[in-house]
Design a protein around this motif. Structure first.
Motif, short mmCIF file in Angstrom:
data_model
loop_
_atom_site.label_atom_id
_atom_site.label_comp_id
_atom_site.label_asym_id
_atom_site.label_seq_id
_atom_site.Cartn_x
_atom_site.Cartn_y
_atom_site.Cartn_z
N THR A 1 -3.94 3.87 7.37
CA THR A 1 -3.78 2.44 7.52
C THR A 1 -3.44 1.77 6.20
O THR A 1 -3.87 2.18 5.14
N HIS B 1 1.45 4.44 -2.78
CA HIS B 1 1.26 5.89 -2.61
C HIS B 1 2.42 6.66 -3.23
O HIS B 1 2.21 7.58 -4.02
N ASP C 1 -0.25 7.76 6.13
CA ASP C 1 -1.70 7.68 5.99
C ASP C 1 -2.29 7.02 7.22
O ASP C 1 -1.61 6.84 8.24
N HIS D 1 0.79 -1.23 0.00
CA HIS D 1 0.00 0.00 0.00
C HIS D 1 0.84 1.30 0.00
O HIS D 1 0.60 2.20 -0.81
N ASP E 1 -6.21 7.41 -0.78
CA ASP E 1 -6.26 6.09 -1.42
C ASP E 1 -6.88 6.12 -2.82
O ASP E 1 -6.81 5.11 -3.54
FE FE Z 1 -3.45 4.89 2.14
#
Ligand code: FE
Ligand code: ZN
Length: 752
Positions: A509, A486, A507, A482, A735
């Motif tokens: 999570t 980003h 961020d 994740h 996200d």
């Molecule tokens: Fe995120």
């Protein structure tokens, strides 16, 4: 003496009035030849005197239609064939699907003039449009973009529209959604069991309802809006209660830029965003207090009318500030089908302004802001989608399914990365269905088959998007972590494959390599080489795991369990609910407790110490509340947030917050010193890490960087160090940008 040339124009040049524009300037310059929509753009064959050919090329670039976007012009000398006139040739067959589909466009000035002209055929006709304006993505059912492949297929042209459609000199030449009151769709107004029709009349009736404080569901381009008078507190309160949307800010619509200026502090960049062809909701500092519209928020989201109908509402005397919010309950996706809207919204809207033209797919309003590092898109949807965001050097198609919150999907076809409209939070059944639909839709639209496509998903094994991706009939799947996604999103949109950077990914999570909940990560590397984690926020405990995101006091329990010398939180000024003690017990017993490096949860913990101890009602609410609080202070002090050996230590930071609270220091000053502290710590870590790895560029991405105060402070701390600071611009730092980052990283991991 005649010369000839072949000009190829690439970019968003189809379905935006480009050929009629070319036709017009070629005729004006007495040039001969032809123009057509080719395989990957517009092709022009021109013959005439050299100076006129040059003048043509100048006009081509300077006078292109407002909705077009030229990315490349290629000119090539060719043989003179002796054409006697200039014509628009029929499109070549086998149009390749990557020819970009135009996003939806706001109604243009010419159409607005006609809309208000009593002798015009389309006077007060809410579906007026031309090649320069109107719906595109929201009416397209299939490619190529031709009338029978749009939701207008049910309305055959009358003679008048037919003539305009086939006249190359007309503004409506090949404008697929063209219609007039005689042959086109109409609006009706439904109040209870009663339905009235007649376009201008129903709009006037809707205006009367709005003026009397009623809530009206209004069909727009990509779905229904719920509208009410923003100055009528009762109406706004009713909207909140019926929509189950307690605190999340509502966007408002005003008639023009002057009205916008009266309502918010409109910087030059904000104004440019507001009037841009995407017509997004623009967040800007509010000058007027509108009760319950945007509680606890110094910013207000405003937009200008973009459909003829919205203009007609204001012209007919609608309240000058209208709440215009997606028609849904809570954070479900926007309603776009008439029957579905009536069923789902019957308890919310007092009346429905229903248009007959079907919506091909739901597309919500986009959200943007004039940020510290330039314009930033926080929700990339109507007006932007499905435009290609960037080109990736891959030939193989890639489908990246994004993350579970603020979901978007990216499809890469022939190297073009198409990012979908905003889908929403996949925990909602409706949003999940929209997610499945969006994938099917993009795959079909660009004619990608499951055998060919590489499917990319988040590394979180329990994300709904991951589970769905694993069921897709593609033979190859790949997981991307994740927070790397980003950082990758910000590099991909700049086309920086090889640039080595320090990536700061903060961020709420995301699933880490070690299974922990990450969210305060530093990486070094590049898109091509991949990213190595080099530092992080000191791990804290998170009782309840991802679910703790709902309750800032739960995060507080996990973070504060590590802080020594803490005052008792059981008495004022603190007011922690029982949930805090329960969470603390989970931490001490190590039950349902997970390790986390989440910067978002650190903000939650600080917000809880400052008094935000209730449940949040939308993602990021506590951090926004804290930033807003900090805006009220003028201190320049930073609480300590030391960086040492790969770890940013939050303990002194929270200790300082708690101690100053006990001293009854002004909470605004505490919030400010906390914000400064975070920026200071991140800046110090960035400087140290960049120097150690000999990097000159720092990339900030992740939802925490929607905090403009943090960006302002980071800029102030780092801009004189010689480091380049990069943030997201084309896709959201939240996200919503994950799918692009996933696609970009997977593209390189494959090709290497
Ligand atoms: Fe995120
Ligand atoms: Zn127009």
């Amino acid at each position: 003496m005649s010369s000839a040339c072949l000009i190829k124009v690439r970019g968003v040049v189809q379905g935006v009035g480009f050929r009629p524009f070319v036709y017009r300037i070629a005729r004006e310059l007495h040039l001969c030849g032809w123009v057509l929509n080719g395989e990957d753009g517009v092709e022009i064959h021109l013959e005439g005197p050299e100076p006129a050919l040059e003048e043509f090329q100048r006009l081509l670039k300077s006078g292109a239609p407002p909705a077009s976007r030229i990315t490349a012009v290629e000119v090539q000398g060719v043989e003179v064939l002796g054409f006697q006139e200039f014509v628009i040739k029929a499109s070549e067959r086998n149009e390749r699907p990557t020819v970009r589909i135009s996003p939806d466009l706001p109604v243009c000035d010419d159409c607005l003039r006609e809309l208000k002209d009593p002798v015009n055929r389309r006077f007060e006709y809410p579906y007026i449009n031309c090649t320069n304006c109107g719906p595109r993505y929201t009416v397209i059912l299939a490619l190529p973009y031709d009338r029978p492949n749009t939701t207008m297929k049910a309305w055959p042209f009358d003679e008048y529209c037919d003539r305009e459609y086939h006249d190359p000199a007309n503004r409506r030449f090949h404008a697929q959604p063209v219609a007039c009151p005689k042959c086109g769709p109409h609006y009706s107004l439904r109040v209870g069991a009663e339905t009235i029709s007649g376009d201008p009349q129903v709009i006037r009736s809707a205006v009367e309802l709005l003026k009397s404080g009623q809530i009206v569901a209004v069909k727009g381009l990509g779905g229904y809006h719920l509208a009410c008078d923003a100055r009528n507190t009762n109406a706004v309160s009713a909207m909140r209660e019926r929509k189950f949307r307690k605190e999340k800010p509502f966007a408002v619509m005003v008639n023009d830029v002057a009205a916008a200026r009266a309502l918010v502090d409109l910087s030059e960049t904000s104004e440019a965003l507001l009037i841009s062809v995407a017509r997004p909701i623009v967040l800007a500092p509010a000058k007027v207090e509108l009760a319950r519209v945007a509680p606890d928020n110094r910013e207000l989201g405003i937009m200008l009318p973009y459909t003829p109908l919205q203009h007609m509402l204001f012209d007919a005397g609608a309240p000058d500030i209208l709440v215009m919010t997606s028609a849904n309950r809570s954070s479900e996706p926007i309603a776009y089908d008439d029957q579905d809207a009536i069923e789902r919204l019957s308890g919310i809207a007092d009346a429905f302004l229903i248009g007959e033209r079907p919506i091909a797919r739901r597309v919500e309003d986009s959200v943007a802001r004039a940020g510290t590092f330039g314009p930033v898109i926080l929700r990339r949807s109507r007006g932007y989608a499905p435009g290609a965001v960037t080109a990736l050097p891959v030939t193989r198609p890639i489908l990246a399914v994004g993350a579970d919150l603020k979901n978007t999907v990216t499809l890469v076809v022939q190297g073009q990365a198409f990012v979908s409209q905003f889908v929403g939070d996949l925990e909602h059944y409706e949003a999940f269905r929209a997610f499945e639909e969006t994938i099917r839709d993009l795959m079909a639209m660009y004619e990608v088959t499951w055998q060919d496509v590489l499917v990319v998903h988040d590394a979180h094994p329990e994300y709904r998007s991951t589970v769905h991706a694993l069921t897709l009939p593609s033979s190859e799947k790949q997981a991307v972590q994740h927070h790397r996604a980003h950082v990758a999103s910000a590099l991909a949109e700049r086309g920086e494959w090889d640039k080595q950077v320090l990536g700061v990914s903060f961020d709420g999570t995301g699933y880490g390599d070690d299974g922990d909940i990450w969210g305060g990560e530093f990486f070094t590397g590049s898109l091509r080489a991949g990213f190595e984690r080099v530092a992080y926020l000191r791990p804290a405990a998170l009782p309840g795991g991802d679910a703790a995101a709902q309750y800032p006091v739960q995060a507080a329990a996990g973070f504060l369990a590590q802080v020594e010398g803490l005052p008792t939180l059981a008495r004022p000024p603190f007011s922690f609910p029982a949930r805090y003690q329960t969470a603390l017990q989970l931490v001490h017993k190590n039950v349902r407790t997970f390790a986390t490096t989440s910067a978002g949860r650190l903000f939650d913990a600080a917000a809880a110490l400052l008094g935000f101890t209730r449940e949040i009602t939308f993602e990021g609410q506590a951090a926004m509340w804290l930033e807003n609080l900090a805006r009220g202070a003028s201190v320049t002090e930073a609480y300590p947030f030391p960086y040492r050996d790969g770890e940013l230590d939050f303990r002194p930071l929270l200790q300082a917050v708690a101690a100053d609270r006990v001293r009854r220091r002004n909470p605004e000053e505490i919030a400010r010193a906390f914000q400064f502290g975070v920026a200071h710590g991140v800046a110090e870590a960035a400087k140290t890490l960049a120097a150690a790895a000999k990097l000159d560029t720092v990339v900030f991405s992740g939802g925490v960087f929607q905090n403009e105060m943090l960006l302002e402070d980071l800029k102030a701390k780092l801009e004189h160090t010689g480091l380049h600071l990069w943030t997201n611009q084309a896709v959201p730092p939240n996200d919503g940008g994950i799918s692009l980052g996933q696609a970009a990283l997977a593209a390189f991991q494959r090709s290497s």
